[in-house]
Design a protein around this motif. Structure first.
Motif, PDB file in Angstrom:
ATOM      1  N   GLY A   4       0.793  -1.191  -0.049  1.00 54.42           N
ATOM      2  CA  GLY A   4       0.040   0.073   0.056  1.00 54.42           C
ATOM      3  C   GLY A   4       0.786   1.230  -0.029  1.00 54.42           C
ATOM      4  N   ARG A   5       0.313   2.425  -0.773  1.00 54.64           N
ATOM      5  CA  ARG A   5       1.198   3.439  -0.701  1.00 54.64           C
ATOM      6  C   ARG A   5       0.095   4.515  -0.972  1.00 54.64           C
ATOM      7  N   VAL A   6       0.375   5.716  -0.008  1.00 52.46           N
ATOM      8  CA  VAL A   6      -0.423   7.005  -0.176  1.00 52.46           C
ATOM      9  C   VAL A   6       0.348   7.949  -0.104  1.00 52.46           C
ATOM     10  N   GLU A   7      -0.183   9.338  -1.058  1.00 49.60           N
ATOM     11  CA  GLU A   7       0.618  10.275  -0.926  1.00 49.60           C
ATOM     12  C   GLU A   7      -0.408  11.314  -0.038  1.00 49.60           C
ATOM     13  N   VAL A  24      -4.293   4.020   4.814  1.00 50.68           N
ATOM     14  CA  VAL A  24      -3.341   3.474   3.934  1.00 50.68           C
ATOM     15  C   VAL A  24      -3.536   1.942   3.648  1.00 50.68           C
ATOM     16  N   ALA A  25      -4.459   1.661   2.385  1.00 48.33           N
ATOM     17  CA  ALA A  25      -4.798   0.231   1.924  1.00 48.33           C
ATOM     18  C   ALA A  25      -5.720  -0.413   3.250  1.00 48.33           C
ATOM     19  N   GLY A  26      -6.518   0.483   3.596  1.00 48.54           N
ATOM     20  CA  GLY A  26      -7.584  -0.012   4.509  1.00 48.54           C
ATOM     21  C   GLY A  26      -7.196  -0.025   5.875  1.00 48.54           C
ATOM     22  N   HIS A  27      -5.797   0.278   6.103  1.00 47.96           N
ATOM     23  CA  HIS A  27      -5.392   0.530   7.568  1.00 47.96           C
ATOM     24  C   HIS A  27      -5.431   1.899   8.044  1.00 47.96           C
ATOM     25  N   GLU A  28      -5.911   1.770   9.514  1.00 50.26           N
ATOM     26  CA  GLU A  28      -5.908   3.198   9.990  1.00 50.26           C
ATOM     27  C   GLU A  28      -4.653   3.728  10.681  1.00 50.26           C
ATOM     28  N   VAL A  29      -4.065   4.711   9.884  1.00 48.28           N
ATOM     29  CA  VAL A  29      -2.762   4.815  10.217  1.00 48.28           C
ATOM     30  C   VAL A  29      -2.672   6.314  10.797  1.00 48.28           C
TER      31      VAL A  29
END
Ligand code: FES
Length: 105
Positions: A4-7, A24-29
């Motif tokens: 998973g990768r987000v800006e 991030v890809a369904g995870h709470e970060v």
């Protein structure tokens, strides 16, 4: 392998000592900016699922607001009552943007 990768935004959008919840890809970060560095960790306490962004940012650690466990931003190591490390995510700055990523086997 899952990746998973987000800006997460531009570097200048983050204030020093800020905590920003992201996904991030369904995870709470939880994305943290402190002393010029970005850190990202799971936003749920390993003790009993407390939401870490409701807690307190300390120097080099985040403290869960429910029962006070602290998680080291570099290593993910906890203090009691939590005993399990928190998952850490990779952070990078590319072209002035903050990138948060993870991979899982
Ligand atoms: S839920 Fe975080 S310390 Fe208990």
């Amino acid at each position: 392998m899952t990746t998973g990768r987000v800006e997460a935004g531009k570097v200048e959008d983050f204030e020093d000592n800020s905590m920003t919840p992201i996904e991030v890809a369904g995870h709470e970060v939880l994305l943290i900016f402190q002393d010029g560095r970005f850190y990202a960790l799971e936003d749920r306490c390993t003790h009993d699922n407390g939401i870490l962004h409701d807690g307190e940012l300390l120097d080099g650690a985040v403290k869960c607001g429910r029962h006070g466990a602290k998680f080291d931003l570099e290593t993910g190591r906890p203090t009691l009552p939590a005993v399990k490390k928190i998952r850490l995510y990779d952070t990078a700055v590319e072209n002035g943007k903050v990138i948060v990523s993870y991979q899982e086997n």
